[in-house]
Design a protein around this motif. Structure first.
Motif, PDB file in Angstrom:
ATOM      1  N   ASP A 109       0.301  16.631  15.383  1.00  0.00           N
ATOM      2  CA  ASP A 109      -0.541  17.218  16.415  1.00  0.00           C
ATOM      3  C   ASP A 109      -0.442  16.364  17.672  1.00  0.00           C
ATOM      4  O   ASP A 109       0.266  15.348  17.701  1.00  0.00           O
ATOM      5  CB  ASP A 109      -1.992  17.309  15.920  1.00  0.00           C
TER       6      ASP A 109
ATOM      7  N   GLU B 172      -4.946  24.118  24.420  1.00  0.00           N
ATOM      8  CA  GLU B 172      -4.085  24.231  23.247  1.00  0.00           C
ATOM      9  C   GLU B 172      -2.720  24.806  23.628  1.00  0.00           C
ATOM     10  O   GLU B 172      -1.683  24.376  23.119  1.00  0.00           O
ATOM     11  CB  GLU B 172      -4.752  25.111  22.179  1.00  0.00           C
TER      12      GLU B 172
ATOM     13  N   LEU C 145      -9.130  17.673  22.705  1.00  0.00           N
ATOM     14  CA  LEU C 145      -9.463  16.442  21.996  1.00  0.00           C
ATOM     15  C   LEU C 145      -9.010  15.270  22.858  1.00  0.00           C
ATOM     16  O   LEU C 145      -7.822  15.127  23.160  1.00  0.00           O
ATOM     17  CB  LEU C 145      -8.761  16.406  20.641  1.00  0.00           C
TER      18      LEU C 145
ATOM     19  N   LYS D  95     -16.621  17.775  24.672  1.00  0.00           N
ATOM     20  CA  LYS D  95     -16.814  18.704  23.547  1.00  0.00           C
ATOM     21  C   LYS D  95     -16.236  20.087  23.813  1.00  0.00           C
ATOM     22  O   LYS D  95     -15.852  20.801  22.894  1.00  0.00           O
ATOM     23  CB  LYS D  95     -18.305  18.812  23.215  1.00  0.00           C
TER      24      LYS D  95
ATOM     25  N   GLY E  76     -14.785   4.895  20.297  1.00  0.00           N
ATOM     26  CA  GLY E  76     -15.301   6.251  20.128  1.00  0.00           C
ATOM     27  C   GLY E  76     -16.215   6.635  21.275  1.00  0.00           C
ATOM     28  O   GLY E  76     -17.127   7.453  21.113  1.00  0.00           O
TER      29      GLY E  76
ATOM     30  N   ARG F 123     -12.665  10.743  21.143  1.00  0.00           N
ATOM     31  CA  ARG F 123     -13.015  11.508  19.947  1.00  0.00           C
ATOM     32  C   ARG F 123     -11.873  11.554  18.934  1.00  0.00           C
ATOM     33  O   ARG F 123     -11.962  12.228  17.917  1.00  0.00           O
ATOM     34  CB  ARG F 123     -13.432  12.932  20.347  1.00  0.00           C
ATOM     35  N   LEU F 124     -10.791  10.837  19.229  1.00  0.00           N
ATOM     36  CA  LEU F 124      -9.605  10.879  18.363  1.00  0.00           C
ATOM     37  C   LEU F 124      -9.906  10.329  16.969  1.00  0.00           C
ATOM     38  O   LEU F 124      -9.583  10.950  15.957  1.00  0.00           O
ATOM     39  CB  LEU F 124      -8.461  10.075  19.002  1.00  0.00           C
TER      40      LEU F 124
ATOM     41  N   GLU G 223     -12.738   9.796  15.299  1.00  0.00           N
ATOM     42  CA  GLU G 223     -13.712  10.589  14.540  1.00  0.00           C
ATOM     43  C   GLU G 223     -13.097  11.898  14.033  1.00  0.00           C
ATOM     44  O   GLU G 223     -13.368  12.339  12.909  1.00  0.00           O
ATOM     45  CB  GLU G 223     -14.916  10.904  15.430  1.00  0.00           C
ATOM     46  N   THR G 224     -12.229  12.513  14.850  1.00  0.00           N
ATOM     47  CA  THR G 224     -11.700  13.851  14.540  1.00  0.00           C
ATOM     48  C   THR G 224     -10.437  13.808  13.689  1.00  0.00           C
ATOM     49  O   THR G 224     -10.287  14.605  12.758  1.00  0.00           O
ATOM     50  CB  THR G 224     -11.410  14.608  15.857  1.00  0.00           C
ATOM     51  N   LYS G 225      -9.527  12.893  14.008  1.00  0.00           N
ATOM     52  CA  LYS G 225      -8.199  12.920  13.381  1.00  0.00           C
ATOM     53  C   LYS G 225      -7.958  11.813  12.356  1.00  0.00           C
ATOM     54  O   LYS G 225      -7.048  11.917  11.537  1.00  0.00           O
ATOM     55  CB  LYS G 225      -7.117  12.831  14.468  1.00  0.00           C
TER      56      LYS G 225
ATOM     57  N   TYR H 155      -2.974  15.005  21.205  1.00  0.00           N
ATOM     58  CA  TYR H 155      -4.296  14.953  21.822  1.00  0.00           C
ATOM     59  C   TYR H 155      -4.129  14.537  23.279  1.00  0.00           C
ATOM     60  O   TYR H 155      -3.025  14.173  23.710  1.00  0.00           O
ATOM     61  CB  TYR H 155      -5.220  14.006  21.050  1.00  0.00           C
TER      62      TYR H 155
ATOM     63  N   PRO I 284     -11.620  11.631   8.904  1.00  0.00           N
ATOM     64  CA  PRO I 284     -11.651  12.571   7.776  1.00  0.00           C
ATOM     65  C   PRO I 284     -10.651  12.258   6.663  1.00  0.00           C
ATOM     66  O   PRO I 284     -10.811  12.732   5.535  1.00  0.00           O
ATOM     67  CB  PRO I 284     -11.309  13.923   8.430  1.00  0.00           C
TER      68      PRO I 284
END
Length: 519
Positions: free
Chosen positions: A262, A152, A212, A208, A282, A216-217, A219-221, A264, A224
């Motif tokens: 953001d 991060e 990121l 995990k 994914g 996994r982009l 599913e995560t970003k 990734y 939702p």
């Protein structure tokens, strides 16, 4: 004697302005005073001045007529129109003739001074302010680099470096830009060490525990924010770096409000066939090959490498229990496709999700490598960024988005990877099946300089398929590009300072993902 600037002041009542001229002289300006347009035009043939202060209402030849003739002779010379009249048609004509500023009589000396400072010193003042601010932050960045940043913190560090790169490029300070590029180079050295140390462990637990990653982009970003009845556009612009996004943002912000910005991490290799397939499936490439053996193509296999993204996405939506959504996949690979998108953009508003894959920036990067004229137009980061910005401003993609900006929609914009300007050649030897990419290679019996690459003798450790029993992968660090010994000097000169992707750098791996809503 050095002056703040050479000023030509033209006014038929010039004698009444002696106190004003004295004020400017005391401030360090050299002022030539004339009472009519004819004399001004004659003087400008003989003498260079920095700014013309021009009265609009003069007998003989008017200020507007003088202005027109000045612009014929010297189109870029700044002219400040001074007028008693605020009549709209006069100002429209003056503005249409490209005046730099205008003042209404009676003018205050400080008004004139501020106008001159804005014109003559604006760039210098911005440069000085930017330089001081960067100097103050330089040590903070240096300390942050040496504090062992996590994934991060690396995002924040890179964001700050991009911020200063854009600020310094606007202030036109080559000395500061050189210092920044050196600091960015140091950052890439440390970033390479960080990735080399951690990448295999991150992949081992499917990403995990680390940042990121591409697989996994969605599913995560993305997922939702998807809902039935809400039109969402996911725009994937191939090869869009974070600094490109920041350069485009002012243009996009005219139509859309940025709700979340953001970044990734792109997986390795930072190349379209790996990263973009991972986004839509994914899955890591090794798992894509396992679940879709007929669709997955390795570098050395015939056939398109990104032909099944729609199928991969359908499978991922089903896995995420989003397959009831109405969705559509659109791929833009040429201008005809782009025009069709622009003309039919309203038809997609009935979808819950419209995915638009746009290939222009990646094509620009590759074309720049091959075409001398584009090498001239995009010789460094500043001009490359400018070219991308100019493309977007005039693109069918931008026009399409503007057409639907007044609808209740959201736009998610991202990319698959970035690119880096390569400068340092490194020799690499492989057999005929070895891939040709300059920033990564896989093949059997690879020989390379260990200090220049991150090597995986077992591709599974990097989440990658194993094309052959003895295949290994190598990824170039920082600004390294991999060249074969045959015709070495020719290829070094040909590819040096081109923008490439596939390896490990901040520019390639840390890329934008942005969520916007219509205003």
């Amino acid at each position: 004697m050095n002056t703040q600037g050479d000023i030509l002041w033209v006014d038929d009542e010039i004698d009444s302005l002696k106190s004003q001229i004295m004020f400017l002289t005391n401030k360090g300006y050299s002022v030539t005073a004339l009472s009519n347009g004819y004399d001004a035009l004659e003087l400008l043939k003989e003498k260079q001045v920095d700014v013309v202060l021009l009265d609009e209402s003069m007998p003989g030849i008017t200020g507007l007529e003088t202005l027109a003739r000045i612009k014929e002779q010297q189109p870029t010379l700044p002219v400040v129109m001074i007028t008693k009249n605020e009549a709209e048609n006069i100002m429209e004509e003056a503005l249409g003739s490209q005046i730099t500023d205008y003042l209404i009589k009676p003018v205050n000396p400080n008004q004139v001074l501020l106008s001159l400072k804005k014109i003559l010193e604006g760039k210098r003042l911005v440069s000085e302010k930017t330089t001081v601010a960067y100097q103050q932050d330089f040590r903070n960045l240096f300390m942050a680099l040496n504090d062992g940043p996590g994934h991060e913190e690396w995002k924040e560090l890179y964001k700050r470096l991009v911020y200063w790169e854009l600020e310094i490029s606007r202030s036109d300070s080559p000395e500061m830009m050189e210092i920044l590029q050196n600091q960015k180079s140091e950052a890439n050295t440390e970033f390479y060490k960080y990735i080399s140390k951690n990448y295999a462990n991150w992949i081992k637990d499917n990403g995990k525990s680390g940042p990121l990653f591409s697989h996994r982009l969605f599913e995560t970003k993305i997922a939702p924010h998807l809902q039935a009845g809400k039109s969402t556009f996911l725009v994937v612009v191939d090869n869009l770096r974070f600094d490109h996004w920041k350069a485009l943002q002012p243009t996009i912000s005219d139509s859309f409000r940025v709700m979340e910005e953001d970044m990734y991490y792109s997986i390795l290799p930072t190349a379209t066939q790996y990263c973009r397939n991972a986004i839509f499936a994914g899955m890591l490439p090794i798992d894509i090959e396992k679940h879709f053996p007929l669709e997955w193509k390795n570098d050395d296999e015939d056939g398109g490498k990104n032909l099944y993204e729609e199928k991969f996405l359908a499978n991922q939506l089903k896995h995420l229990k989003l397959d009831k959504l109405k969705w559509q996949y659109v791929k833009i690979t040429n201008n005809d496709d782009a025009k069709i998108l622009e003309d039919n953009i309203h038809n997609y508003l009935t979808n819950d999700l419209t995915v638009v894959v746009y290939n222009f920036v990646d094509m620009l990067s590759h074309a720049r490598t091959e075409m001398e004229v584009l090498k001239e137009l995009a010789g460094d980061e500043v001009s490359y960024r400018s070219l991308v910005t100019s493309w977007f401003e005039h693109s069918p993609l931008h026009r399409a988005l503007r057409k639907i900006a007044d609808k209740n929609i959201q736009v998610l914009m991202t990319t698959d990877h970035g690119s880096v300007r390569v400068k340092t050649p490194s020799k690499c030897v492989g057999d005929r099946q070895t891939t040709s990419n300059l920033r990564y290679k896989h093949g059997r019996n690879l020989q390379f300089e260990n200090r220049d690459v991150l090597a995986f003798k077992d591709p599974k450790m990097a989440g990658l398929p194993t094309p052959n029993v003895s295949s290994s992968f190598i990824f170039a660090k920082e600004d390294v590009f991999l060249c074969y010994p045959n015709n070495y000097n020719y290829y070094v000169n040909y590819y040096r300072n081109t923008f490439q992707h596939g390896g490990i750098s901040l520019e390639e791996m840390i890329v934008p993902v942005v969520r916007m809503e219509s205003k």
